[in-house]
Design a protein around this motif. Structure first.
Motif, mmCIF file in Angstrom:
data_model
loop_
_atom_site.group_PDB
_atom_site.id
_atom_site.type_symbol
_atom_site.label_atom_id
_atom_site.label_comp_id
_atom_site.label_asym_id
_atom_site.label_seq_id
_atom_site.Cartn_x
_atom_site.Cartn_y
_atom_site.Cartn_z
ATOM 1 N N SER A 177 -14.408 -5.054 112.415
ATOM 2 C CA SER A 177 -15.837 -4.782 112.286
ATOM 3 C C SER A 177 -16.090 -3.443 111.606
ATOM 4 C CB SER A 177 -16.504 -4.762 113.670
ATOM 5 O OG SER A 177 -16.034 -3.662 114.432
ATOM 6 N N ILE A 178 -17.274 -3.347 111.001
ATOM 7 C CA ILE A 178 -17.862 -2.064 110.643
ATOM 8 C C ILE A 178 -18.760 -1.685 111.814
ATOM 9 C CG2 ILE A 178 -19.364 -0.817 109.053
ATOM 10 C CD1 ILE A 178 -18.542 -2.783 106.872
ATOM 11 N N ARG A 179 -18.406 -0.637 112.493
ATOM 12 C CA ARG A 179 -19.150 -0.284 113.702
ATOM 13 C C ARG A 179 -20.560 0.209 113.358
ATOM 14 N NH1 ARG A 179 -13.863 1.150 115.185
ATOM 15 N NH2 ARG A 179 -13.157 -0.080 116.967
ATOM 16 N N ASP A 180 -21.507 -0.148 114.240
ATOM 17 C CA ASP A 180 -22.917 0.190 114.066
ATOM 18 C C ASP A 180 -23.418 -0.330 112.722
ATOM 19 O OD1 ASP A 180 -25.291 1.160 114.998
ATOM 20 O OD2 ASP A 180 -24.879 3.264 114.582
ATOM 21 N N TYR A 181 -22.959 -1.535 112.366
ATOM 22 C CA TYR A 181 -23.252 -2.092 111.051
ATOM 23 C C TYR A 181 -24.749 -2.173 110.733
ATOM 24 C CZ TYR A 181 -23.386 -5.428 107.179
ATOM 25 O OH TYR A 181 -23.636 -6.052 105.986
ATOM 26 N N PRO A 182 -25.614 -2.589 111.668
ATOM 27 C CA PRO A 182 -27.042 -2.668 111.308
ATOM 28 C C PRO A 182 -27.607 -1.356 110.771
ATOM 29 C CG PRO A 182 -26.660 -3.813 113.363
ATOM 30 C CD PRO A 182 -25.374 -3.085 113.030
ATOM 31 N N ASN A 183 -27.077 -0.217 111.230
ATOM 32 C CA ASN A 183 -27.620 1.074 110.810
ATOM 33 C C ASN A 183 -27.029 1.593 109.499
ATOM 34 O OD1 ASN A 183 -29.421 1.393 112.971
ATOM 35 N ND2 ASN A 183 -27.789 2.148 114.297
ATOM 36 N N VAL A 184 -25.907 1.032 109.064
ATOM 37 C CA VAL A 184 -25.316 1.461 107.788
ATOM 38 C C VAL A 184 -25.371 0.357 106.735
ATOM 39 C CG1 VAL A 184 -23.783 3.121 108.909
ATOM 40 C CG2 VAL A 184 -22.969 0.790 108.512
ATOM 41 N N ASN A 222 -23.604 8.971 109.056
ATOM 42 C CA ASN A 222 -24.652 8.418 109.917
ATOM 43 C C ASN A 222 -24.305 8.526 111.397
ATOM 44 O OD1 ASN A 222 -26.944 6.849 108.292
ATOM 45 N ND2 ASN A 222 -25.028 6.666 107.138
ATOM 46 N N GLY A 223 -23.319 9.354 111.718
ATOM 47 C CA GLY A 223 -23.003 9.625 113.110
ATOM 48 C C GLY A 223 -22.190 8.554 113.808
ATOM 49 N N VAL A 224 -21.490 7.696 113.043
ATOM 50 C CA VAL A 224 -20.679 6.629 113.639
ATOM 51 C C VAL A 224 -19.262 7.136 113.842
ATOM 52 C CG1 VAL A 224 -19.820 4.270 113.396
ATOM 53 C CG2 VAL A 224 -22.074 4.878 112.478
ATOM 54 N N LYS A 225 -18.787 7.065 115.042
ATOM 55 C CA LYS A 225 -17.415 7.448 115.340
ATOM 56 C C LYS A 225 -16.491 6.264 115.051
ATOM 57 C CE LYS A 225 -14.488 9.302 119.046
ATOM 58 N NZ LYS A 225 -14.424 9.679 120.478
ATOM 59 N N ASN A 226 -15.387 6.495 114.361
ATOM 60 C CA ASN A 226 -14.431 5.430 114.026
ATOM 61 C C ASN A 226 -15.145 4.242 113.368
ATOM 62 O OD1 ASN A 226 -12.318 6.941 115.189
ATOM 63 N ND2 ASN A 226 -12.788 6.114 117.212
ATOM 64 N N PRO A 227 -15.651 4.426 112.149
ATOM 65 C CA PRO A 227 -16.518 3.417 111.546
ATOM 66 C C PRO A 227 -15.869 2.071 111.243
ATOM 67 C CG PRO A 227 -16.706 5.533 110.413
ATOM 68 C CD PRO A 227 -15.515 5.621 111.317
ATOM 69 N N LEU A 228 -14.547 2.011 111.040
ATOM 70 C CA LEU A 228 -13.951 0.798 110.478
ATOM 71 C C LEU A 228 -12.725 0.353 111.260
ATOM 72 C CD1 LEU A 228 -13.843 -1.314 108.176
ATOM 73 C CD2 LEU A 228 -12.479 0.333 106.865
ATOM 74 N N ASN A 229 -12.677 -0.934 111.553
ATOM 75 C CA ASN A 229 -11.475 -1.559 112.110
ATOM 76 C C ASN A 229 -11.267 -2.864 111.358
ATOM 77 O OD1 ASN A 229 -9.577 -2.982 113.840
ATOM 78 N ND2 ASN A 229 -10.067 -1.461 115.398
#
Length: 275
Positions: free
Chosen positions: A115-122, A178-185
């Motif tokens: 996932s791309i974490r916090d995807y709706p916001n980025v 955008n303040g997302v920790k660990n954006p990508l898995n």
């Protein structure tokens, strides 16, 4: 999350890995042993190649793979030397056919687990980074499809691994800003019918599971009477989210932050370093 596999070697029936093995992809859709979720029932898809220079074919569905009768018939009928298959567990986006993997553009097929974490916001910023001439080809709403079109934007046609590295770096940069920790898995696979590129990577260095087959020449010596190993040939290669069978010596785990490049009988590994 999801489960996927990619195969290259002698032409085989899709049924071989989708249905026949003890821990086939259909079994994993109900009883995943290594996934973040046990059940992966939010759609599936297969993509395969026919004759040389022919564009890839796809069969995708938003329903669970285990309940699709047409998939069983198609998997028995299709013989191919290179294919990818994917079963989906949805996160932020709905279960619909356009969100089922593999995604396709030209000769390329692409599958993703993670996932791309916090995807709706980025999402907006990531989508605006896609080339205008590619943007109209985005059909669904998943982070995975946007990853694919970012990779195409950043040079997947010409230098696949560096393009995937640039894609990962862009996602991380936008996420961090955008303040997302660990954006990508992610574990991803991209193929154009001539090569398979598979990557295991995550911002936190704790990635989803990924394995590859060992040398089939060696496996023929270990298991000379096993027809499953005989049919695929000496140069076959599988990369997959989790093993299909519990035979010693058949599988190796892909290391963290690693890319695998497969071209025919040649298999290479190299560090995956977003930049």
């Amino acid at each position: 999350m999801c489960r996927w596999l990619a195969y290259t070697g002698n032409p085989i029936q899709l049924e071989t890995v989708l249905f026949r093995e003890e821990h086939s992809l259909i079994d994993q859709s109900l009883h995943s042993r290594y996934g973040a979720t046990t059940t992966n029932g939010d759609g599936f898809g297969v993509g395969w190649y026919g004759r040389h220079n022919e564009l890839p074919f796809r069969y995708r569905c938003a329903h669970p793979a285990w309940s699709d009768r047409n998939l069983r018939d198609a998997a028995r009928a299709i013989h191919t030397p290179l294919f990818v298959a994917h079963i989906r567990a949805a996160t932020d986006t709905p279960s619909q056919e356009t969100n089922s993997h593999p995604f396709r553009h030209g000769r390329w097929l692409f599958v993703h687990n993670g996932s791309i974490r916090d995807y709706p916001n980025v999402r907006r910023e990531l989508m605006l980074a896609v080339k205008p001439e590619l943007f109209a080809s985005i059909e669904g709403s998943t982070d995975s499809e946007v990853m694919f079109f970012l990779a195409l934007t950043l040079g997947l046609d010409h230098e696949p691994v560096p393009a995937l590295e640039r894609m990962a770096a862009m996602i991380e940069d936008i996420g961090w800003r955008n303040g997302v920790k660990n954006p990508l898995n992610m574990t991803v696979c991209a193929t154009d019918g001539e090569q398979i590129i598979a990557v295991r990577y995550s911002s936190e260095r704790v990635s989803r599971s990924l394995f590859h087959s060992t040398s089939f020449r060696h496996l023929h010596e270990l298991y000379p009477d096993d027809p499953r190993i005989q049919m695929v040939g000496d140069d076959a290669f599988l990369v997959l989210s989790e093993p299909l069978v519990d035979l010693p010596g058949v599988w190796e785990e892909v290391p963290e932050n690693t890319a695998i490049i497969v071209r025919g009988a040649n298999v290479y590994q190299r560090p995956f370093e977003p930049h």
